[in-house]
Design a protein around this motif. Structure first.
Motif, PDB file in Angstrom:
ATOM      1  N   LYS A  45     -13.020  49.398  41.239  1.00  0.00           N
ATOM      2  CA  LYS A  45     -14.270  50.056  40.859  1.00  0.00           C
ATOM      3  C   LYS A  45     -14.589  51.125  41.901  1.00  0.00           C
ATOM      4  N   HIS A  46     -14.553  52.399  41.470  1.00  0.00           N
ATOM      5  CA  HIS A  46     -14.723  53.477  42.446  1.00  0.00           C
ATOM      6  C   HIS A  46     -15.615  54.571  41.873  1.00  0.00           C
ATOM      7  N   ASP A  47     -15.863  55.593  42.697  1.00  0.00           N
ATOM      8  CA  ASP A  47     -16.792  56.667  42.350  1.00  0.00           C
ATOM      9  C   ASP A  47     -16.061  57.978  42.085  1.00  0.00           C
ATOM     10  N   GLY A  48     -14.780  57.912  41.807  1.00  0.00           N
ATOM     11  CA  GLY A  48     -13.991  59.116  41.567  1.00  0.00           C
ATOM     12  C   GLY A  48     -14.084  59.582  40.133  1.00  0.00           C
ATOM     13  N   CYS A  49     -13.054  60.280  39.696  1.00  0.00           N
ATOM     14  CA  CYS A  49     -13.023  60.856  38.356  1.00  0.00           C
ATOM     15  C   CYS A  49     -11.968  60.134  37.523  1.00  0.00           C
ATOM     16  N   HIS A  50     -12.374  59.589  36.395  1.00  0.00           N
ATOM     17  CA  HIS A  50     -11.449  58.865  35.526  1.00  0.00           C
ATOM     18  C   HIS A  50     -10.692  59.804  34.584  1.00  0.00           C
ATOM     19  N   ILE A  51     -11.038  61.086  34.622  1.00  0.00           N
ATOM     20  CA  ILE A  51     -10.324  62.066  33.780  1.00  0.00           C
ATOM     21  C   ILE A  51      -9.053  62.547  34.480  1.00  0.00           C
ATOM     22  N   CYS A  52      -9.187  62.959  35.746  1.00  0.00           N
ATOM     23  CA  CYS A  52      -8.030  63.472  36.485  1.00  0.00           C
ATOM     24  C   CYS A  52      -7.447  62.442  37.438  1.00  0.00           C
ATOM     25  N   ALA A  53      -7.962  61.185  37.421  1.00  0.00           N
ATOM     26  CA  ALA A  53      -7.462  60.076  38.244  1.00  0.00           C
ATOM     27  C   ALA A  53      -7.731  60.282  39.732  1.00  0.00           C
ATOM     28  N   TYR A  54      -8.732  61.086  40.079  1.00  0.00           N
ATOM     29  CA  TYR A  54      -9.123  61.252  41.485  1.00  0.00           C
ATOM     30  C   TYR A  54      -9.805  59.974  41.950  1.00  0.00           C
ATOM     31  N   TYR A  55      -9.278  59.365  43.027  1.00  0.00           N
ATOM     32  CA  TYR A  55      -9.834  58.089  43.512  1.00  0.00           C
ATOM     33  C   TYR A  55     -10.707  58.348  44.734  1.00  0.00           C
ATOM     34  N   ARG A  56     -11.935  57.849  44.657  1.00  0.00           N
ATOM     35  CA  ARG A  56     -12.849  57.903  45.780  1.00  0.00           C
ATOM     36  C   ARG A  56     -13.838  56.747  45.670  1.00  0.00           C
ATOM     37  N   LYS A  57     -13.878  55.931  46.696  1.00  0.00           N
ATOM     38  CA  LYS A  57     -14.806  54.799  46.710  1.00  0.00           C
ATOM     39  C   LYS A  57     -15.735  54.966  47.915  1.00  0.00           C
ATOM     40  N   LYS A  58     -17.020  55.151  47.646  1.00  0.00           N
ATOM     41  CA  LYS A  58     -17.995  55.306  48.719  1.00  0.00           C
ATOM     42  C   LYS A  58     -18.309  53.940  49.338  1.00  0.00           C
ATOM     43  N   VAL A  59     -18.246  53.881  50.659  1.00  0.00           N
ATOM     44  CA  VAL A  59     -18.509  52.629  51.368  1.00  0.00           C
ATOM     45  C   VAL A  59     -19.396  52.903  52.568  1.00  0.00           C
ATOM     46  N   SER A  60     -20.046  51.859  53.066  1.00  0.00           N
ATOM     47  CA  SER A  60     -20.867  51.961  54.280  1.00  0.00           C
ATOM     48  C   SER A  60     -20.700  50.684  55.094  1.00  0.00           C
ATOM     49  N   PHE A  61     -20.786  50.828  56.406  1.00  0.00           N
ATOM     50  CA  PHE A  61     -20.645  49.678  57.308  1.00  0.00           C
ATOM     51  C   PHE A  61     -21.241  50.049  58.655  1.00  0.00           C
ATOM     52  N   THR A  62     -21.318  49.102  59.552  1.00  0.00           N
ATOM     53  CA  THR A  62     -21.859  49.341  60.892  1.00  0.00           C
ATOM     54  C   THR A  62     -20.872  48.857  61.943  1.00  0.00           C
ATOM     55  N   VAL A  63     -20.943  49.507  63.118  1.00  0.00           N
ATOM     56  CA  VAL A  63     -20.137  49.093  64.270  1.00  0.00           C
ATOM     57  C   VAL A  63     -21.024  49.102  65.500  1.00  0.00           C
ATOM     58  N   ARG A  64     -20.647  48.307  66.489  1.00  0.00           N
ATOM     59  CA  ARG A  64     -21.443  48.251  67.713  1.00  0.00           C
ATOM     60  C   ARG A  64     -21.171  49.436  68.631  1.00  0.00           C
ATOM     61  N   SER A  65     -19.925  49.918  68.605  1.00  0.00           N
ATOM     62  CA  SER A  65     -19.527  50.977  69.520  1.00  0.00           C
ATOM     63  C   SER A  65     -18.623  51.965  68.799  1.00  0.00           C
ATOM     64  N   LEU A  66     -18.690  53.239  69.219  1.00  0.00           N
ATOM     65  CA  LEU A  66     -17.817  54.253  68.639  1.00  0.00           C
ATOM     66  C   LEU A  66     -16.361  54.040  69.038  1.00  0.00           C
ATOM     67  N   HIS A  67     -16.137  53.302  70.116  1.00  0.00           N
ATOM     68  CA  HIS A  67     -14.780  53.094  70.626  1.00  0.00           C
ATOM     69  C   HIS A  67     -14.252  51.687  70.324  1.00  0.00           C
ATOM     70  N   GLU A  68     -14.965  50.952  69.500  1.00  0.00           N
ATOM     71  CA  GLU A  68     -14.535  49.607  69.116  1.00  0.00           C
ATOM     72  C   GLU A  68     -13.515  49.683  67.978  1.00  0.00           C
ATOM     73  N   ASP A  69     -12.347  49.094  68.184  1.00  0.00           N
ATOM     74  CA  ASP A  69     -11.339  49.063  67.122  1.00  0.00           C
ATOM     75  C   ASP A  69     -11.772  48.105  66.015  1.00  0.00           C
ATOM     76  N   PHE A  70     -11.597  48.536  64.771  1.00  0.00           N
ATOM     77  CA  PHE A  70     -11.892  47.672  63.636  1.00  0.00           C
ATOM     78  C   PHE A  70     -10.841  47.924  62.566  1.00  0.00           C
ATOM     79  N   LYS A  71     -10.875  47.119  61.530  1.00  0.00           N
ATOM     80  CA  LYS A  71      -9.832  47.182  60.508  1.00  0.00           C
ATOM     81  C   LYS A  71     -10.441  47.161  59.116  1.00  0.00           C
ATOM     82  N   LEU A  72     -10.007  48.111  58.274  1.00  0.00           N
ATOM     83  CA  LEU A  72     -10.314  48.101  56.841  1.00  0.00           C
ATOM     84  C   LEU A  72      -9.083  47.592  56.119  1.00  0.00           C
TER      85      LEU A  72
END
Length: 448
Positions: free
Chosen positions: A346-373
């Motif tokens: 389930k994404h926010d892209g275009c189903h006509i041209c198959a452009y995939y884009r999924k809008k997401v939001s999250f928080t981190v404690r530090s700009l230099h903290e490694d995290f994983k999606l």
């Protein structure tokens, strides 16, 4: 990156554009032509005669048959740096041994690196300076070949039968800004199961018990020549955090390994089943996705709030989503192993041209903290492309702050202007009619 026969397969799939099944069907008659069936004698007299014949011919196999077959398969004028495909393919490299340089490992590649620190690597890169010096595809195998303007080379199997370590080092030269590869796959050609009883039996024979026999056995079992041991040796030298993203596809063969020219066992070997781990299947799909920020992170209530989009780098996102629904149902994006940020399909892209884009939001404690999606399904988790990383590293890679302009000439102003592929096809139609004022006028009126 491929060595010997692996290089042939790499050329067929990456340069010629054949699928794995198509390459297999072309490889079988090619192998039978190069290596015709013959009687095999394992006696000492036969071994001695073969050794003398190979020394006199300066090759173990008939290079004339090989050259003829390769010219027919790839063309007599098709150069290694050419590409017959309508679109650019992947970056590939073949290994060779440079005879004039004491057999030093050399690479024939179809790409240019962003950096080339020759003094920091144990191999050399062959880069012709003139078109006439570019080698034809069929000139890099088995019997030593002299390539004008470059040198004399032979098969790279005596230096790097498993070029895993070289491939990882080379990837750092191609993408110096990347911290590490997203995924590493090493494909073997089968290995012999170790048996202490058989090893002891071999060592007690007259030939293998003297220093000549021991030297030959040690050479053939060294990490340079034995592909499986070469993989184990390379794996030992990788950083611990990268080892979980390294996969080896190989099959254990009962009994003795067949000779390279034993085409009579080809059907038997092709019928062997090679298990592909579920983790690897998901990893291949997950690394097709990547993340970019849509706006600058905002510091609020002691945390950095991040808003961005997960997108797909492949030309057929719908095909990837279809496989995920079938093989990995209920796939979801997660951050830090357990924080759910939504389903993959389930994404926010275009189903006509198959452009995939999924809008997401999250928080981190530090700009230099490694995290994983990552993508999670049925208890299996694999990270998407570019992770693990930090917010600061992502902003640098995205060229979010470019006072002298981005290298791709795109705008670095927020918010980013993201559009699907539909406007590209519309602009193409405009370009097709740009020399016909009447058609252009009608097109503009219709768009209003």
């Amino acid at each position: 990156m491929g060595t010997s026969v692996g290089g042939l397969i790499l050329l067929e799939t990456s340069v010629q554009g054949s699928s794995a099944s198509e390459a297999l069907e072309k490889f079988k008659p090619l192998a039978r032509e190069i290596f015709p069936s013959k009687a095999r004698h394992k006696g000492r007299v036969s071994l001695l005669w073969n050794f003398i014949r190979h020394v006199l011919a300066d090759a173990a196999y008939d290079s004339l048959s090989l050259d003829t077959a390769l010219q027919r398969a790839f063309g007599s004028t098709h150069r290694f740096y050419d590409t017959p495909l309508p679109t650019a393919g992947g970056r590939i490299a073949l290994t060779a041994s440079h005879i004039e340089n004491d057999g030093k490992l050399s690479l024939f590649s179809n790409y240019r690196r962003l950096r080339r620190p020759e003094e920091e690597t144990s191999y050399i890169s062959v880069i012709p300076t003139k078109l006439a010096d570019e080698p034809e595809v069929w000139k890099v195998y088995f019997k030593p070949k002299y390539i004008p303007g470059i040198g004399t080379f032979q098969d790279g199997g005596i230096q790097a039968n498993c070029p895993l370590r070289t491939a990882i080092r080379e990837s750092m030269n191609i993408w110096p800004g990347a911290r590490r590869p997203d995924l590493v796959i090493s494909i073997g050609t089968g290995f012999e199961k170790f048996s202490p009883e058989r090893g002891q039996e071999q060592s007690q024979t007259l030939f293998n018990s003297n220093f000549v026999g021991r030297g030959i056995r040690t050479f053939l079992s060294s990490p340079a020549v034995d592909g499986y041991r070469g993989f184990e040796d390379a794996l030992d030298n990788l950083p611990p955090d990268l080892k979980e993203d390294v996969f080896r596809l190989d099959c254990a063969i009962d009994g003795t390994l067949p000779d390279l020219d034993d085409t009579e066992r080809m059907e038997e070997l092709s019928d062997m089943q090679c298990h592909i781990p579920q983790e690897l299947s998901l990893a291949l799909l997950a690394t097709s996705f990547f993340f970019e920020f849509d706006q600058e992170p905002v510091f609020l209530d002691g945390r950095f709030h991040c808003i961005g989009s997960i997108m797909c780098c492949k030309p057929d996102p719908n095909g990837i989503l279809s496989i995920l629904r079938t093989e990995f149902p209920c796939s979801r994006f997660v951050i830090r192993k357990s924080e759910d940020i939504g389903p993959v399909d389930k994404h926010d892209g275009c189903h006509i041209c198959a452009y995939y884009r999924k809008k997401v939001s999250f928080t981190v404690r530090s700009l230099h903290e490694d995290f994983k999606l990552a993508i999670v399904s049925q208890g299996v988790s694999r990270k998407i492309g570019g992770f693990p990383t930090s917010v600061a590293a992502l902003l640098v890679a995205q060229q979010a702050y470019a006072p002298f302009g981005r290298s791709d000439h795109h705008s670095d102003l927020w918010p980013l202007n993201r559009r699907c592929y539909c406007h590209i096809s519309l602009n193409k139609r405009d370009g097709d009619n740009m020399f016909d004022p009447y058609k252009r006028k009608k097109l503009k009126q219709g768009r209003v």
